[in-house]
Write a protein that holds these residues in place. Structure first.
Motif, PDB file in Angstrom:
ATOM      1  N   ALA A  72       0.998  -1.397   0.028  1.00  0.00           N
ATOM      2  CA  ALA A  72       0.170   0.037   0.038  1.00  0.00           C
ATOM      3  C   ALA A  72       0.835   1.072   0.117  1.00  0.00           C
ATOM      4  N   ALA A  73       2.081   1.219   0.881  1.00  0.00           N
ATOM      5  CA  ALA A  73       2.882   2.436   0.945  1.00  0.00           C
ATOM      6  C   ALA A  73       3.521   2.588  -0.653  1.00  0.00           C
ATOM      7  N   GLU A  74       4.058   1.812  -1.178  1.00  0.00           N
ATOM      8  CA  GLU A  74       4.578   1.634  -2.507  1.00  0.00           C
ATOM      9  C   GLU A  74       3.232   2.185  -3.485  1.00  0.00           C
ATOM     10  N   GLU A  75       2.214   1.996  -3.412  1.00  0.00           N
ATOM     11  CA  GLU A  75       1.327   2.296  -4.290  1.00  0.00           C
ATOM     12  C   GLU A  75       0.915   3.931  -4.254  1.00  0.00           C
ATOM     13  N   LEU A  76       0.945   4.034  -2.746  1.00  0.00           N
ATOM     14  CA  LEU A  76       0.575   5.723  -2.425  1.00  0.00           C
ATOM     15  C   LEU A  76       1.859   6.340  -2.744  1.00  0.00           C
ATOM     16  N   GLY A  78       5.054   5.494  -4.091  1.00  0.00           N
ATOM     17  CA  GLY A  78       6.272   5.197  -4.873  1.00  0.00           C
ATOM     18  C   GLY A  78       7.028   3.978  -4.095  1.00  0.00           C
ATOM     19  N   ARG A  79       7.885   3.311  -5.042  1.00  0.00           N
ATOM     20  CA  ARG A  79       8.874   2.470  -4.924  1.00  0.00           C
ATOM     21  C   ARG A  79       9.829   2.924  -3.688  1.00  0.00           C
ATOM     22  N   GLY A  80      10.228   1.926  -2.650  1.00  0.00           N
ATOM     23  CA  GLY A  80      11.044   1.993  -1.513  1.00  0.00           C
ATOM     24  C   GLY A  80      10.130   2.824  -0.379  1.00  0.00           C
ATOM     25  N   ALA A  81       9.046   2.992  -0.437  1.00  0.00           N
ATOM     26  CA  ALA A  81       8.330   3.841   0.543  1.00  0.00           C
ATOM     27  C   ALA A  81       8.119   2.926   1.827  1.00  0.00           C
ATOM     28  N   GLN A  82       8.569   3.686   3.080  1.00  0.00           N
ATOM     29  CA  GLN A  82       8.117   2.650   4.018  1.00  0.00           C
ATOM     30  C   GLN A  82       6.866   2.949   4.850  1.00  0.00           C
TER      31      GLN A  82
END
Length: 89
Positions: A72-76, A78-82
């Motif tokens: 969900a974090a990556e979708e919201l 971007g890649r590498g999001a925590q």
């Protein structure tokens, strides 16, 4: 009674640490401060809303897994999001 128009503004007074104010003014200039703060508050309200959605979901389902939160974090964001770094849930 007067109703607020969309986009209408109201002056408020807020207190914040001097070093934080200085850092924001360095980034925005004095005249950009209000817009920056308004956007930060808008973002926080959105994150609070996401947290409420997750809490509601988890109250009637199993807790989200770390993989689900990361996806969900990556979708919201971007890649590498925590997920925990974004202030959500």
């Amino acid at each position: 009674m007067t109703t607020a128009r969309p986009g209408a503004t109201t002056n408020v007074s807020v207190s914040m640490p001097s070093d934080l104010l200085s850092a924001v003014r360095d980034r925005t200039g004095k005249r950009g401060l209000s817009a920056y703060v308004a956007e930060a508050v808008r973002h926080q309200l959105e994150m609070d809303g996401l947290g409420e959605i997750v809490s509601d979901f988890e109250s009637s389902h199993e807790p989200l897994t770390d993989a689900e939160v990361q996806a969900a974090a990556e979708e919201l964001f971007g890649r590498g999001a925590q997920g925990s770094d974004q202030g959500a849930a």
